[in-house]
Design a protein around this motif. Structure first.
Motif, PDB file in Angstrom:
ATOM      1  N   ARG A 166       1.381  -1.308   0.350  1.00 41.85           N
ATOM      2  CA  ARG A 166       0.219   0.011  -0.262  1.00 41.85           C
ATOM      3  C   ARG A 166       0.722   1.183   0.200  1.00 41.85           C
ATOM      4  O   ARG A 166       0.386   2.454  -0.005  1.00 41.85           O
ATOM      5  N   GLN A 167       1.648   1.347   0.432  1.00 42.04           N
ATOM      6  CA  GLN A 167       3.009   2.417   1.092  1.00 42.04           C
ATOM      7  C   GLN A 167       3.363   2.375  -0.711  1.00 42.04           C
ATOM      8  O   GLN A 167       3.748   3.447  -0.754  1.00 42.04           O
ATOM      9  N   VAL A 168       4.019   1.064  -1.429  1.00 38.19           N
ATOM     10  CA  VAL A 168       3.975   1.607  -2.561  1.00 38.19           C
ATOM     11  C   VAL A 168       3.581   2.277  -3.746  1.00 38.19           C
ATOM     12  O   VAL A 168       4.167   2.903  -3.930  1.00 38.19           O
ATOM     13  N   GLU A 169       2.047   1.975  -3.396  1.00 39.02           N
ATOM     14  CA  GLU A 169       1.504   2.580  -4.131  1.00 39.02           C
ATOM     15  C   GLU A 169       1.048   4.216  -4.256  1.00 39.02           C
ATOM     16  O   GLU A 169       1.299   5.400  -4.149  1.00 39.02           O
ATOM     17  N   SER A 179       2.908   9.693  -4.587  1.00 36.99           N
ATOM     18  CA  SER A 179       3.387  10.937  -4.282  1.00 36.99           C
ATOM     19  C   SER A 179       3.644  11.854  -5.634  1.00 36.99           C
ATOM     20  O   SER A 179       4.448  12.944  -5.616  1.00 36.99           O
ATOM     21  N   SER A 180       4.521  10.912  -5.897  1.00 30.45           N
ATOM     22  CA  SER A 180       6.241  10.949  -7.084  1.00 30.45           C
ATOM     23  C   SER A 180       4.807  11.925  -8.330  1.00 30.45           C
ATOM     24  O   SER A 180       5.882  12.896  -9.160  1.00 30.45           O
ATOM     25  N   ASN A 181       3.967  11.108  -8.283  1.00 25.51           N
ATOM     26  CA  ASN A 181       3.347  11.930 -10.276  1.00 25.51           C
ATOM     27  C   ASN A 181       2.633  13.302  -9.194  1.00 25.51           C
ATOM     28  O   ASN A 181       2.073  13.504  -9.870  1.00 25.51           O
ATOM     29  N   LEU A 182       2.084  13.071  -8.246  1.00 22.19           N
ATOM     30  CA  LEU A 182       1.157  14.481  -7.975  1.00 22.19           C
ATOM     31  C   LEU A 182       2.080  15.805  -7.909  1.00 22.19           C
ATOM     32  O   LEU A 182       2.136  16.431  -8.309  1.00 22.19           O
ATOM     33  N   TYR A 183       3.510  15.171  -7.333  1.00 22.56           N
ATOM     34  CA  TYR A 183       4.442  16.235  -7.840  1.00 22.56           C
ATOM     35  C   TYR A 183       4.823  16.514  -8.973  1.00 22.56           C
ATOM     36  O   TYR A 183       5.140  17.771  -9.097  1.00 22.56           O
ATOM     37  N   PRO A 214       1.211  -0.124  -9.223  1.00 16.07           N
ATOM     38  CA  PRO A 214      -0.206  -0.362  -9.346  1.00 16.07           C
ATOM     39  C   PRO A 214      -0.272   0.200  -9.963  1.00 16.07           C
ATOM     40  O   PRO A 214       0.259   0.976 -10.548  1.00 16.07           O
ATOM     41  N   ALA A 215      -1.627   0.403 -10.474  1.00 18.77           N
ATOM     42  CA  ALA A 215      -2.097   1.767 -11.005  1.00 18.77           C
ATOM     43  C   ALA A 215      -2.457   3.033 -10.576  1.00 18.77           C
ATOM     44  O   ALA A 215      -3.110   2.606  -9.255  1.00 18.77           O
ATOM     45  N   LEU A 216      -2.593   4.310 -10.671  1.00 16.56           N
ATOM     46  CA  LEU A 216      -2.610   5.500 -10.284  1.00 16.56           C
ATOM     47  C   LEU A 216      -3.074   6.019 -10.547  1.00 16.56           C
ATOM     48  O   LEU A 216      -3.727   6.183 -11.498  1.00 16.56           O
ATOM     49  N   LYS A 217      -4.196   6.968  -9.082  1.00 15.73           N
ATOM     50  CA  LYS A 217      -5.291   7.205  -9.710  1.00 15.73           C
ATOM     51  C   LYS A 217      -4.079   9.084 -10.378  1.00 15.73           C
ATOM     52  O   LYS A 217      -3.957   8.869  -9.729  1.00 15.73           O
TER      53      LYS A 217
END
Ligand SMILES: [Fe+2]
Ligand SMILES: [Fe+2]
Length: 170
Positions: free
Chosen positions: A12-15, A20-24, A71-74
Protein backbone atom coordinates in the motif's frame (compact mmCIF):
# COMPACT_ATOMS: atom_id res chain seq x y z
CA UNK A 1 9.02 -14.70 8.45
CA UNK A 2 7.37 -11.92 6.45
CA UNK A 3 3.67 -11.84 7.27
CA UNK A 4 1.15 -11.24 4.48
CA UNK A 5 -0.45 -8.42 6.50
CA UNK A 6 2.86 -6.57 6.60
CA UNK A 7 3.58 -7.31 2.95
CA UNK A 8 0.18 -5.90 1.97
CA UNK A 9 0.53 -2.70 3.98
CA UNK A 10 4.06 -2.19 2.61
CA UNK A 11 2.62 -2.59 -0.90
CA UNK A 12 0.00 0.00 0.00
CA UNK A 13 2.92 2.32 0.76
CA UNK A 14 4.51 1.50 -2.62
CA UNK A 15 1.32 2.87 -4.14
CA UNK A 16 1.32 5.96 -1.92
CA UNK A 17 4.95 6.84 -2.63
CA UNK A 18 4.35 6.32 -6.37
CA UNK A 19 1.30 8.57 -6.19
CA UNK A 20 3.34 11.18 -4.28
CA UNK A 21 5.89 11.17 -7.10
CA UNK A 22 3.19 11.63 -9.74
CA UNK A 23 1.43 14.32 -7.70
CA UNK A 24 4.64 16.33 -7.47
CA UNK A 25 5.26 15.83 -11.19
CA UNK A 26 1.78 17.21 -11.94
CA UNK A 27 2.55 20.18 -9.68
CA UNK A 28 5.94 20.67 -11.36
CA UNK A 29 4.21 20.80 -14.75
CA UNK A 30 1.72 23.35 -13.45
CA UNK A 31 4.55 25.53 -12.08
CA UNK A 32 6.69 25.16 -15.20
CA UNK A 33 3.88 26.13 -17.55
CA UNK A 34 3.11 29.16 -15.36
CA UNK A 35 6.62 30.61 -15.63
CA UNK A 36 7.79 29.36 -12.22
CA UNK A 37 10.94 27.47 -13.16
CA UNK A 38 12.43 27.46 -9.65
CA UNK A 39 9.32 26.03 -8.01
CA UNK A 40 9.11 23.48 -10.84
CA UNK A 41 12.72 22.42 -10.22
CA UNK A 42 11.97 21.98 -6.50
CA UNK A 43 8.96 19.81 -7.33
CA UNK A 44 10.80 17.71 -9.94
CA UNK A 45 13.50 17.02 -7.34
CA UNK A 46 10.80 16.15 -4.80
CA UNK A 47 9.18 13.75 -7.32
CA UNK A 48 12.55 11.97 -7.72
CA UNK A 49 12.83 11.58 -3.95
CA UNK A 50 9.37 10.03 -3.78
CA UNK A 51 10.40 7.56 -6.46
CA UNK A 52 13.38 6.62 -4.26
CA UNK A 53 10.98 6.09 -1.34
CA UNK A 54 8.88 3.78 -3.51
CA UNK A 55 11.99 1.84 -4.54
CA UNK A 56 13.07 1.46 -0.92
CA UNK A 57 9.74 -0.25 -0.15
CA UNK A 58 9.86 -2.39 -3.31
CA UNK A 59 13.35 -3.65 -2.50
CA UNK A 60 12.49 -4.26 1.14
CA UNK A 61 9.38 -6.30 0.30
CA UNK A 62 11.28 -8.44 -2.21
CA UNK A 63 14.24 -8.86 0.14
CA UNK A 64 11.96 -10.24 2.84
CA UNK A 65 10.57 -12.87 0.50
CA UNK A 66 7.42 -11.00 -0.46
CA UNK A 67 6.61 -9.58 -3.86
CA UNK A 68 6.21 -5.89 -4.56
CA UNK A 69 3.32 -4.84 -6.75
CA UNK A 70 3.34 -1.91 -9.17
CA UNK A 71 -0.10 -0.37 -8.82
CA UNK A 72 -2.37 1.56 -11.14
CA UNK A 73 -2.43 5.16 -9.97
CA UNK A 74 -5.22 7.67 -9.84
CA UNK A 75 -4.72 10.84 -11.83
CA UNK A 76 -3.41 13.65 -9.63
CA UNK A 77 -4.93 17.15 -9.66
CA UNK A 78 -3.20 19.31 -12.23
CA UNK A 79 -4.57 22.82 -11.63
CA UNK A 80 -4.06 25.07 -8.62
CA UNK A 81 -5.42 28.48 -7.69
CA UNK A 82 -2.10 29.82 -6.48
CA UNK A 83 1.38 28.84 -5.35
CA UNK A 84 0.20 29.07 -1.74
CA UNK A 85 -2.71 26.75 -2.46
CA UNK A 86 -0.43 24.28 -4.15
CA UNK A 87 1.99 24.15 -1.22
CA UNK A 88 -0.95 23.75 1.16
CA UNK A 89 -1.80 20.63 -0.87
CA UNK A 90 1.81 19.44 -0.59
CA UNK A 91 1.67 19.81 3.20
CA UNK A 92 -1.69 18.04 3.42
CA UNK A 93 -0.31 15.20 1.33
CA UNK A 94 2.85 14.87 3.43
CA UNK A 95 0.73 14.75 6.59
CA UNK A 96 -1.29 11.97 5.00
CA UNK A 97 1.93 10.06 4.20
CA UNK A 98 3.20 10.56 7.77
CA UNK A 99 -0.03 9.09 9.13
CA UNK A 100 0.30 6.22 6.68
CA UNK A 101 3.87 5.42 7.79
CA UNK A 102 2.82 5.63 11.44
CA UNK A 103 0.03 3.15 10.77
CA UNK A 104 2.57 0.67 9.39
CA UNK A 105 4.82 1.23 12.41
CA UNK A 106 1.86 0.46 14.70
CA UNK A 107 1.08 -2.73 12.78
CA UNK A 108 4.69 -3.94 12.99
CA UNK A 109 4.46 -3.62 16.77
CA UNK A 110 1.15 -5.53 16.87
CA UNK A 111 2.64 -8.23 14.67
CA UNK A 112 6.02 -8.17 16.44
CA UNK A 113 7.81 -7.63 13.12
CA UNK A 114 10.84 -5.80 14.48
CA UNK A 115 12.77 -5.98 11.21
CA UNK A 116 10.13 -3.97 9.39
CA UNK A 117 9.84 -1.71 12.43
CA UNK A 118 13.56 -0.99 12.11
CA UNK A 119 13.31 -0.49 8.32
CA UNK A 120 10.57 2.11 8.88
CA UNK A 121 12.61 4.33 11.19
CA UNK A 122 14.30 6.00 8.21
CA UNK A 123 10.84 6.98 6.95
CA UNK A 124 9.73 8.23 10.37
CA UNK A 125 12.69 10.64 10.40
CA UNK A 126 12.23 11.54 6.75
CA UNK A 127 8.58 12.54 7.30
CA UNK A 128 9.54 14.93 10.09
CA UNK A 129 11.95 16.62 7.66
CA UNK A 130 9.48 16.64 4.78
CA UNK A 131 6.76 18.30 6.84
CA UNK A 132 9.16 20.84 8.35
CA UNK A 133 10.59 21.84 4.98
CA UNK A 134 7.16 22.30 3.39
CA UNK A 135 5.98 24.31 6.42
CA UNK A 136 9.03 26.58 6.06
CA UNK A 137 8.25 27.09 2.38
CA UNK A 138 4.59 27.87 3.13
CA UNK A 139 5.66 30.48 5.70
CA UNK A 140 7.87 32.14 3.10
CA UNK A 141 5.17 32.01 0.41
CA UNK A 142 2.82 33.81 2.80
CA UNK A 143 5.49 36.39 3.61
CA UNK A 144 6.39 37.25 0.05
CA UNK A 145 2.81 37.38 -1.20
CA UNK A 146 1.90 37.38 -4.87
CA UNK A 147 3.97 40.42 -5.83
CA UNK A 148 7.34 38.97 -4.96
CA UNK A 149 6.77 35.56 -6.52
CA UNK A 150 9.55 36.24 -9.05
CA UNK A 151 12.10 36.51 -6.27
CA UNK A 152 10.69 33.56 -4.34
CA UNK A 153 10.80 31.40 -7.47
CA UNK A 154 14.47 32.31 -7.89
CA UNK A 155 15.29 31.48 -4.25
CA UNK A 156 13.28 28.33 -3.53
CA UNK A 157 16.00 25.82 -4.44
CA UNK A 158 18.09 27.26 -1.63
CA UNK A 159 15.42 25.97 0.78
CA UNK A 160 15.88 22.33 -0.25
CA UNK A 161 17.22 20.00 2.40
CA UNK A 162 19.70 17.65 0.73
CA UNK A 163 18.50 14.03 0.63
CA UNK A 164 19.63 11.91 3.58
CA UNK A 165 22.77 9.89 2.89
CA UNK A 166 21.09 6.49 2.99
CA UNK A 167 18.54 7.57 0.40
CA UNK A 168 20.71 7.31 -2.70
CA UNK A 169 22.16 3.93 -1.87
CA UNK A 170 19.09 2.17 -0.53
FE1 LIG B 1 7.77 9.77 0.48
FE1 LIG C 1 7.33 13.08 0.77
Amino acid sequence: MFKKKIEDICNRQVEREAYSSNLYLAMAIWAETNGLAGIAAWLYAQAEEEKMHMLKFIKYINERGGKAVIPALKKPVAEFKSVEDMFKEVLKHEEFVTASINEIVALTLDEKDFNTHNFLQWFVTEQVEEEASVKAILDKVRLVGKNNMYQFDRDILGLRTPPTATQAGA
